[in-house]
Scaffold this active site. Structure first.
Site, PDB file in Angstrom:
ATOM      1  N   HIS A 194       0.486  -1.264  -0.243  1.00  0.00           N
ATOM      2  CA  HIS A 194      -0.152   0.016  -0.161  1.00  0.00           C
ATOM      3  C   HIS A 194       0.547   1.356   0.365  1.00  0.00           C
ATOM      4  O   HIS A 194       0.612   2.289   0.000  1.00  0.00           O
ATOM      5  CB  HIS A 194      -0.648  -0.084   1.329  1.00  0.00           C
ATOM      6  CG  HIS A 194      -2.435  -1.052   0.761  1.00  0.00           C
ATOM      7  ND1 HIS A 194      -2.070  -3.102   1.560  1.00  0.00           N
ATOM      8  CD2 HIS A 194      -3.222  -0.796   0.160  1.00  0.00           C
ATOM      9  CE1 HIS A 194      -2.863  -2.739   1.055  1.00  0.00           C
ATOM     10  NE2 HIS A 194      -4.101  -1.718  -0.407  1.00  0.00           N
ATOM     11  N   GLU A 438     -10.113 -10.448  -5.334  1.00  0.00           N
ATOM     12  CA  GLU A 438      -8.903 -10.556  -4.770  1.00  0.00           C
ATOM     13  C   GLU A 438      -8.553 -11.849  -3.495  1.00  0.00           C
ATOM     14  O   GLU A 438      -7.696 -11.748  -3.129  1.00  0.00           O
ATOM     15  CB  GLU A 438      -9.032  -9.339  -4.230  1.00  0.00           C
ATOM     16  CG  GLU A 438     -10.073  -8.935  -2.775  1.00  0.00           C
ATOM     17  CD  GLU A 438      -9.500  -7.942  -2.286  1.00  0.00           C
ATOM     18  OE1 GLU A 438      -8.453  -7.110  -2.599  1.00  0.00           O
ATOM     19  OE2 GLU A 438     -10.736  -7.237  -1.341  1.00  0.00           O
ATOM     20  N   ASP A 462      -4.412  -7.684  -4.822  1.00  0.00           N
ATOM     21  CA  ASP A 462      -4.460  -8.997  -3.817  1.00  0.00           C
ATOM     22  C   ASP A 462      -4.942 -10.736  -3.912  1.00  0.00           C
ATOM     23  O   ASP A 462      -4.265 -11.828  -3.479  1.00  0.00           O
ATOM     24  CB  ASP A 462      -5.493  -9.067  -2.044  1.00  0.00           C
ATOM     25  CG  ASP A 462      -5.316  -7.860  -1.212  1.00  0.00           C
ATOM     26  OD1 ASP A 462      -3.851  -8.051  -0.722  1.00  0.00           O
ATOM     27  OD2 ASP A 462      -5.422  -7.007  -0.800  1.00  0.00           O
ATOM     28  N   CYS A 509     -10.173  -2.943 -10.280  1.00  0.00           N
ATOM     29  CA  CYS A 509      -9.345  -1.508 -10.112  1.00  0.00           C
ATOM     30  C   CYS A 509      -7.687  -1.861  -9.146  1.00  0.00           C
ATOM     31  O   CYS A 509      -7.332  -1.138  -8.578  1.00  0.00           O
ATOM     32  CB  CYS A 509     -10.033  -1.063  -8.695  1.00  0.00           C
ATOM     33  SG  CYS A 509     -10.694  -2.681  -7.622  1.00  0.00           S
TER      34      CYS A 509
HETATM   35  C1  PEP Z   1      -6.410  -5.085  -4.821  1.00  0.00           C
HETATM   36  O1  PEP Z   1      -5.938  -5.897  -3.863  1.00  0.00           O
HETATM   37  O2  PEP Z   1      -6.038  -4.730  -5.701  1.00  0.00           O
HETATM   38  C2  PEP Z   1      -7.253  -3.961  -4.271  1.00  0.00           C
HETATM   39  C3  PEP Z   1      -7.416  -2.625  -5.358  1.00  0.00           C
HETATM   40  O3  PEP Z   1      -6.628  -3.869  -3.077  1.00  0.00           O
HETATM   41  P1  PEP Z   1      -6.300  -3.106  -2.386  1.00  0.00           P
HETATM   42  O4  PEP Z   1      -4.919  -2.784  -2.936  1.00  0.00           O
HETATM   43  O5  PEP Z   1      -6.731  -1.865  -1.271  1.00  0.00           O
HETATM   44  O6  PEP Z   1      -5.945  -4.361  -1.253  1.00  0.00           O
HETATM   45 MG    MG Z   2      -6.967  -5.518  -1.662  1.00  0.00          MG
END
Ligand code: PEP
Ligand code: MG
Length: 577
Positions: A194, A438, A462, A509
């Site tokens: 993140h 995910e 994920d 996303c």
């Molecule tokens: C993902 O896991 O691709 C996602 C968009 O969520 P995050 O990156 O916030 O875990």
């Molecule tokens: Mg995620």
């Protein structure tokens, strides 16, 4: 002498500037006995450290940006009060005299005693104060160790510098966003951690995984950070400086060219319309979304509202954040993801403290945490429902594994709707409800789950982590993090097919959607909707607008049949040519 060091480039761009080193590693505290004649000096050293700590906090409190999204002022006031408390100012001095020991050790003994008392308290608020004590003590210990920098908190010393740290949590990165840093580099961390995602969405070049770099860099050294290649040049020579300045100018020109796409529709050469939305972490990110011409938010990561603060946000604070995003979209859609805390996104809240989870990414994270701690979840759900009366809101749940969780969530939402109705509070009764794909289980069962939701969104960050069993934050296994792994591609395809079969919208996303190399493959797999970092938005639009759907589907199918990654990469290069 100039030196080139290699890591993993996680956020593109070039930065040239002086380094600001942040020492985040815990200070090691040893006990030693002092001769009688040195005791007074040791007491004076401790009192001096207290004075510096006070000065640091006062300095910070006068420089908190007005638009900061986190409640830093209250935190700092609480820390200042502690620095006036005899428990931390007088008792350690008594201990120095009594044990004839060094200040660090006396402070440690006293801190351990206080922490033990707090730990026995059943009141969650009081027991959370333990964190404050530890933070204040850490500050004093660091000063006693000669560290004069101010990590974690906003400081203007960071402006126009390149931050170098062992590691940065997403919460640290949030703190930095206001301080005009040029780039950051860390010794640890993976490409879809993140922290890396935040760097991309803040549009600052970043490199992670620069193992053992610290001995090669001195405070204030001049650095060049090449986020494209993952290279850092230390004390570069004139020639390198000229070259990278030229690259910076080129980049700027390219961005200006991309800017021309801001108002053009997102549509392939053959006329297939594509939905392109943006990912955000804060309402303030809407500035970057608007700058790129974005008209919708496909992923609003709401958990960042919880970071760097003592108490979770209440319903009104949630509502206010959502209202700001909705208003700035002027009728455009926003997908609000319910909080995804846990794993690397930890909060300052002792209610969830216990023995450290062995595998936090597999533990009490996201919807699992929400279902367990509904006091955290319900205010957010109420706020999302209320916000749905203001615009086009969709609610999305992270890390769902299957149908049973959906039933639980559905029951809570029903309860909240009844509550709102009884208070005559308005909401959209048809607000779309979706889940993220995910966890591999979700992708595999997507045909079973899809009939029960309104939409799906693939979170590849994920999905890849859990499919390939690699920690997305661990640079040691970063080389295995592969969006093109056949298992990942097949799970993506399964999810797209399941959604398309039932006519339910599906988007992506995860970071794979923000990487221009994968767009044509994803189009060929049947994906027609993407949500990407605001910084990558126009580049992705450029690739889509230069793609022709004709022939992409058979090529994507060919890739799905391939077992060798080299073959896949080669064919992908042809598709992208
Ligand atoms: C993902 O896991 O691709 C996602 C968009 O969520 P995050 O990156 O916030 O875990
Ligand atoms: Mg995620």
């Amino acid at each position: 002498m100039s030196l080139a060091l290699h890591g993993i480039g996680v956020s593109k761009g070039i930065a040239i500037g002086r380094v600001h080193i942040i020492h985040r590693e815990p200070v090691e505290i040893n006990e030693y006995c002092l001769p009688e004649q040195h005791i007074e000096d040791e007491v004076a050293r401790f009192e001096n450290a207290l004075a510096i700590a006070r000065e640091q906090l006062l300095h910070i409190s006068t420089r908190i940006p007005k638009d900061t999204t986190v409640d830093i002022a209250t935190l700092i006031d609480a820390h200042l009060l502690m620095l006036d408390d005899s428990l931390l100012t007088k008792v350690p001095i008594d201990l120095i005299y009594k044990h004839q020991c060094n200040a660090e050790w006396a402070l440690k003994m006293q801190c351990d005693t206080i922490v033990q008392i707090f730990e026995k308290m059943s009141d969650p608020y009081l027991s959370a104060r333990k964190n404050d004590v530890e933070q204040v003590v850490t500050r004093i210990q660091r000063i006693l160790h000669g560290y004069t920098d101010i990590p974690y908190e906003p400081t203007e010393a960071l402006a126009n510098t390149i931050v170098l740290a062992d590691d940065l949590s997403p919460a640290d990165t949030v703190f930095m966003q206001h301080h005009g840093i040029l780039a950051f580099a860390t010794e640890f961390g993976g490409s879809t951690s993140h922290t890396a995602i935040l760097a991309r969405s803040l549009g600052i070049p970043a490199i992670v995984g620069l193992r053992r770099i610290r001995p090669y860099i001195q405070p204030d050294d001049l650095l060049i950070v090449d986020g494209f290649q993952g290279v850092i040049l230390v004390t570069p020579n004139e020639r390198s400086l000229r070259y990278y300045r030229m690259r910076q100018r080129e980049q700027k020109r390219y961005r200006v060219t991309l800017g021309k796409l801001k108002t053009t529709p997102t549509i392939t050469i053959d006329g297939t319309p594509i939905t392109l939305h943006a990912n955000i972490e804060f309402p303030e990110d809407m500035i970057a979304v608007k700058r790129a011409g974005g008209e919708g938010v496909g992923l609003y990561r709401t958990e960042f509202l919880f970071m760097n603060r003592q108490q979770p946000p209440d319903e009104e604070e949630h509502f206010d954040a959502y209202r700001r995003v909705i208003q700035s979209l002027k009728g455009g859609p926003v997908t609000i993801r319910t909080l995804d805390l846990g794993a690397d996104k930890q909060i300052v809240d002792s209610r969830h403290e216990g023995p450290l989870a062995t595998n936090p990414a597999l533990g009490l994270r996201a919807i699992r945490l929400c279902l367990k701690d509904q006091k955290l979840f319900k205010p957010q759900l109420r706020a999302i429902l209320r916000a749905s009366a203001l615009g086009k809101v969709r609610m999305m749940i992270p890390m769902v594994c299957g149908f049973q969780e959906l039933v639980q969530i559905d029951n809570i939402i029903k309860e909240i709707r009844d509550e709102l109705q009884s208070k005559s509070q308005t909401f959209d009764p048809d607000m779309p409800f979706g889940v993220m794909v995910e966890v591999p289980a979700m992708a595999i069962c997507s045909d079973l789950v899809t009939p029960h939701v309104d939409f799906l969104s693939i979170g590849t960050n994920d999905l890849i982590q859990y499919t390939l069993a690699i920690d997305r934050g661990d640079e040691a296994v970063n080389y295995l993090y592969d969006p093109l792994h056949p298992a990942v591609l097949r799970l993506i395809k399964m999810s797209i097919d399941a959604a398309n079969k039932t006519g339910k919208p599906i988007s992506m996303c995860g970071e794979m959607a923000s990487d221009s190399r994968y767009i044509r493959l994803l189009l060929g797999l049947g994906l027609r909707s993407f949500s990407v970092n605001p910084e990558d938005f126009l580049e992705i639009k450029r690739v889509i607008n230069n793609s022709n759907m004709n022939g992409l589907e058979p090529l994507a199918h060919q890739i799905l049949e391939m077992s060798s990654q080299i073959e896949i990469i080669n064919l992908l290069e042809t598709i992208n040519a």
